[in-house]
Design an enzyme around this catalytic site. Structure first.
Site, PDB file in Angstrom:
ATOM      1  N   HIS A  40      -7.193 -35.740 -11.658  1.00 38.08           N
ATOM      2  CA  HIS A  40      -8.309 -36.404 -10.980  1.00 38.08           C
ATOM      3  C   HIS A  40      -9.586 -35.944 -11.655  1.00 38.08           C
ATOM      4  O   HIS A  40      -9.585 -34.956 -12.394  1.00 38.08           O
ATOM      5  CB  HIS A  40      -8.357 -35.979  -9.503  1.00 38.08           C
ATOM      6  N   HIS A 121     -14.969 -33.338 -16.458  1.00 35.12           N
ATOM      7  CA  HIS A 121     -13.791 -32.979 -17.244  1.00 35.12           C
ATOM      8  C   HIS A 121     -12.530 -33.126 -16.398  1.00 35.12           C
ATOM      9  O   HIS A 121     -12.585 -33.095 -15.171  1.00 35.12           O
ATOM     10  CB  HIS A 121     -13.910 -31.539 -17.758  1.00 35.12           C
TER      11      HIS A 121
HETATM   12  P1  ATP Z   1      -6.679 -23.437  -7.499  1.00 36.49           P
HETATM   13  O1  ATP Z   1      -8.104 -23.060  -7.187  1.00 36.49           O
HETATM   14  O2  ATP Z   1      -5.780 -23.286  -6.327  1.00 36.49           O
HETATM   15  O3  ATP Z   1      -6.155 -22.807  -8.731  1.00 36.49           O
HETATM   16  P2  ATP Z   1      -7.815 -26.057  -7.992  1.00 36.49           P
HETATM   17  O4  ATP Z   1      -9.015 -25.390  -8.574  1.00 36.49           O
HETATM   18  O5  ATP Z   1      -7.287 -27.248  -8.686  1.00 36.49           O
HETATM   19  O6  ATP Z   1      -6.630 -24.992  -7.837  1.00 36.49           O
HETATM   20  P3  ATP Z   1      -9.425 -26.293  -5.727  1.00 36.49           P
HETATM   21  O7  ATP Z   1      -9.990 -24.928  -6.027  1.00 36.49           O
HETATM   22  O8  ATP Z   1      -9.146 -26.641  -4.311  1.00 36.49           O
HETATM   23  O9  ATP Z   1      -8.092 -26.475  -6.515  1.00 36.49           O
HETATM   24  O10 ATP Z   1     -10.407 -27.335  -6.366  1.00 36.49           O
HETATM   25  C1  ATP Z   1     -10.347 -28.726  -6.144  1.00 36.49           C
HETATM   26  C2  ATP Z   1     -11.141 -29.394  -7.241  1.00 36.49           C
HETATM   27  O11 ATP Z   1     -12.493 -28.932  -7.214  1.00 36.49           O
HETATM   28  C3  ATP Z   1     -10.644 -29.090  -8.649  1.00 36.49           C
HETATM   29  O12 ATP Z   1     -10.924 -30.220  -9.465  1.00 36.49           O
HETATM   30  C4  ATP Z   1     -11.493 -27.944  -9.087  1.00 36.49           C
HETATM   31  O13 ATP Z   1     -11.636 -27.910 -10.499  1.00 36.49           O
HETATM   32  C5  ATP Z   1     -12.808 -28.270  -8.426  1.00 36.49           C
HETATM   33  N1  ATP Z   1     -13.534 -27.040  -8.088  1.00 36.49           N
HETATM   34  C6  ATP Z   1     -13.050 -25.969  -7.431  1.00 36.49           C
HETATM   35  N2  ATP Z   1     -13.982 -25.012  -7.248  1.00 36.49           N
HETATM   36  C7  ATP Z   1     -15.111 -25.491  -7.832  1.00 36.49           C
HETATM   37  C8  ATP Z   1     -16.430 -24.976  -7.989  1.00 36.49           C
HETATM   38  N3  ATP Z   1     -16.797 -23.803  -7.521  1.00 36.49           N
HETATM   39  N4  ATP Z   1     -17.311 -25.748  -8.643  1.00 36.49           N
HETATM   40  C9  ATP Z   1     -16.984 -26.953  -9.114  1.00 36.49           C
HETATM   41  N5  ATP Z   1     -15.759 -27.504  -8.992  1.00 36.49           N
HETATM   42  C10 ATP Z   1     -14.828 -26.783  -8.364  1.00 36.49           C
END
Ligand code: ATP
Ligand code: MG
Length: 178
Positions: A40, A121
């Site tokens: 996504h 990205h």
């Molecule tokens: P995990 O953190 O469990 O390894 P994940 O990063 O894919 O997996 P989430 O942290 O729930 O899952 O993030 C959901 C989405 O939001 C992902 O696309 C992630 O890259 C993005 N994301 C997460 N934290 C941030 C942040 N602090 N700033 C910007 N984007 C974020």
């Protein structure tokens, strides 16, 4: 609940990204690679919220036309425990306008806290450590350039279900005719 707003990707994109991630995994000695159904584009990460209501209200206020999305070359974010590998997206005016409108609407609901610049990205893998013999140039050359139309934004919930990272759609906002 942990929420974010994303662009869903069409199936041919998921196929191509899955192939790219698998080829990267084959050339790595360590890493967590994105599962095919999880690809996504994150437009806004909201973090932990008590419920989806404010985010739904924000999405209802987003009034922008649909836009086209095109991939750009891949890149990396280095980190202490390995590198995050991604495929870029062209910062086209339609994408940037939609993201701006979304940030304004989120701000109107008191939901916007992320001051980081927007670097669109698609994450392929995290904490990646390559093998010595990985041919990055050949890997990059095999990446197709992808284009699609985007006609909706999706409020997503991120959860670990039995240890497995799972994203589920909660609400979809249709965008206008271009
Ligand atoms: P995990 O953190 O469990 O390894 P994940 O990063 O894919 O997996 P989430 O942290 O729930 O899952 O993030 C959901 C989405 O939001 C992902 O696309 C992630 O890259 C993005 N994301 C997460 N934290 C941030 C942040 N602090 N700033 C910007 N984007 C974020
Ligand atoms: Mg995360």
């Amino acid at each position: 609940m942990r929420l974010f707003i994303a662009v869903d990707l069409p199936e041919p994109w998921k196929d191509a990204l899955d192939q790219a991630a698998r080829r990267l995994a084959a050339g790595s000695r360590q890493g967590t690679f994105t599962r095919r159904e999880n690809f996504h584009l994150t437009l806004a990460f909201l973090g932990e919220l008590p419920g989806p209501e404010a985010a739904v209200r924000a999405l209802e206020q987003v009034r922008v036309p649909g836009f086209s999305l095109t991939t750009a070359p891949p890149g990396r974010f280095p980190g202490g425990r390995g590198t995050l590998w991604w495929v870029g997206l062209e910062p086209a005016p339609g994408l940037l306008a939609a993201r701006e409108a979304l940030v304004r609407a989120l701000d109107g609901q008191g939901l916007w806290m992320d001051p980081k610049p927007f670097l669109p990205h698609l994450t392929l893998g995290r904490q990646v450590r390559l093998r010595e013999d990985f041919d990055a140039a050949a890997w990059e050359a095999a990446l197709p350039r992808l284009t699609c139309r985007v006609d909706r934004l999706t409020l997503m919930r991120s959860q670990r279900i039995q240890g497995r990272l799972t994203y589920g759609p909660l609400y979809r906002r249709r965008l206008g005719k271009p």
